[in-house]
Design an enzyme around this catalytic site. Structure first.
Site: not given
Ligand code: GDL
Length: 450
Positions: A16, A47, A123-124, A230-232, A237
């Site tokens: 994602g 994305k 999102d975004d 949703w674990d970032n 990126d």
């Molecule tokens: C985000 C984006 C995701 C991106 C991440 C890290 C979500 C829900 N959306 O805002 O696509 O990869 O940050 O940059 O996390």
């Protein structure tokens, strides 16, 4: 006690991120890792797949469907849940009924190849409704809930086994605090979105260092359901110089029982996700103790097997040290911190007073140099290619420091200006990005100033 998670608990990977999507061959490879680490879900939502976001209204051409269909079959065979995500939020007109028909049409094509679980992402995107949408709904949350509910009802009429996930416009606490999505966004969503629809949440931040139980309980109350995380933590990126191979951390084990799932949106470079996936799987299966450092070291021992070279072998300790320099967004690993402390320590002193630490650093820099050469000899070329920029950057900076230290250590040089023939203006740390970065500087309190 091992965690007893319900059978519908989602665990696995979100593709994602922004940037080039993974290759079909990498996704197949991923399935093996998911199975090996006891994870059960793959989420498709890169994305930059046009038909996921910018061109969300367009169905796939038959030739585009071939790989997708083949991959969905493979997921089914491996008992991995495939989630297809659509992100219509950039330009959807919520009040135009044709838009819902388009969403159904997209899902219809995907249902036909065996996909049963979908996600709709907001999102975004702009967080204000258009004039025509404002005539019908008081808030983005109400408009988005309406579309998602309609889509869910339609999906249900096609297959009872369907599941729908929803990504809100403010998807972390900081966004809510800043008013994104308008007043009471989460409360409206919680009230209006059908209870079985899952809601994504990234924690206090987009990239959350920690996600506490208290925080999730508070979100649960507002959303009227436990969220899916949703674990970032391992996403990279947002900064192409970095990647993360530290252990899954900053989440108490109790979190597992307070959410409906944990999905990791990891490094863009597929081969760099061995440790993120392995430690997520281990965290989800852990008994009552989660020793993140021990898990990292164990995972490194396993990942080391991928680092076979055409020359001399790569030393595990060197690999751990390199990993410690690419650990987690908010922390270096032990060896990364040790290197910084060592170098900062003696550089804070006048060169004429430098002691044994200088020799220690110079010895270490030689070791780094050998390690960097060994890495260029990796047999696993896609792994090397994924690492090569990071190897280059670290090598440049360690080499520069070593040259500086050697020069300043020479008798009579302590107060002379230092230059490096290998680190020249414009070609070393050059370019407009660096120039722009140097205008606003970050202070210790986190603020930015001239
Ligand atoms: C985000 C984006 C995701 C991106 C991440 C890290 C979500 C829900 N959306 O805002 O696509 O990869 O940050 O940059 O996390």
């Amino acid at each position: 006690m091992p965690a007893r998670l319900p059978p519908d608990f989602l665990s696995g990977v979100i593709e994602g991120f922004y940037g080039p999507p993974w290759l079909p061959v990498e996704r197949k490879d991923l399935l093996g890792h998911l199975v090996q680490h006891g994870l059960n879900t793959y989420f498709y939502g890169p994305k930059d797949d046009l038909k996921h976001r910018s061109l969300w209204r367009q169905c796939y051409a038959p030739e585009e469907l071939i790989w997708l269909s083949d991959f969905v079959d493979t997921c089914i065979r491996h008992h991995i849940r495939f989630i297809y995500a659509l992100a219509p939020g950039l330009d959807i007109c919520y009040s135009n009924p044709t838009e819902l028909e388009v969403l159904k049409c997209r899902c219809h094509q995907l249902l036909a190849i065996g996909i049963k679980t979908f996600a709709i992402l907001f999102d975004d995107i702009p967080d204000r409704l258009s004039f025509s949408d404002q005539q019908r709904w008081p808030s983005p949350a109400a408009a988005q809930a309406h579309v998602a509910n309609q889509l869910y009802a339609w999906l249900q009429s096609h297959t009872r086994e369907t599941r729908l996930l929803f990504c809100p416009t403010p998807y972390c606490e900081r966004m809510v605090q800043s008013g994104l999505g308008g007043p009471q966004y989460l409360e409206i969503l919680g009230r209006e979105l059908h209870p079985p629809i899952d809601i994504f949440w990234t924690g206090p931040e987009i990239i959350s260092r920690e996600i506490s139980l208290d925080h999730i309980q508070c979100i649960n109350n507002r959303l009227r359901r436990p969220p899916v995380i949703w674990d970032n933590l391992h996403a990279n990126d947002y900064d192409s110089r970095r990647f993360y191979c530290g252990p899954y951390s900053g989440r108490p084990l109790e979190l597992r029982n307070a959410v409906r799932g944990i999905l990791s949106n990891p490094n863009c470079e597929f081969p760099l996700n061995f440790i993120p996936l392995r430690t997520l799987g281990r965290y989800l299966q852990a008994t009552d103790i989660w020793d993140e450092r021990e898990e990292y070291l164990q995972a490194m021992r396993a990942w080391h097997a991928y680092f076979d070279t055409v020359g001399a072998p790569i030393d595990l300790d060197d690999l751990v040290r390199f990993g410690d320099c690419h650990y987690l967004p908010y922390s270096n690993g032990l060896e990364g911190d040790r290197l910084l402390t060592l170098v900062r320590g003696f550089l804070a002193q006048h060169p004429t007073t430098w002691g044994g630490e200088v020799g220690e650093f110079l010895h270490e820099s030689l070791r780094w140099r050998t390690f960097f050469t060994r890495m260029t000899e990796l047999r696993h070329r896609t792994l090397y290619h994924a690492l090569s920029r990071r190897i280059w950057d670290l090598r440049e900076e360690i080499d520069l420091l070593a040259r500086y230290v050697e020069f300043k250590s020479q008798p009579g040089n302590a107060d002379l200006p230092f230059r490096s023939d290998y680190h020249l203006p414009f070609t070393h740390r050059g370019g407009i990005i660096t120039d722009l970065q140097n205008i606003l500087r970050r202070r210790e309190d986190g603020s930015l100033a001239l």
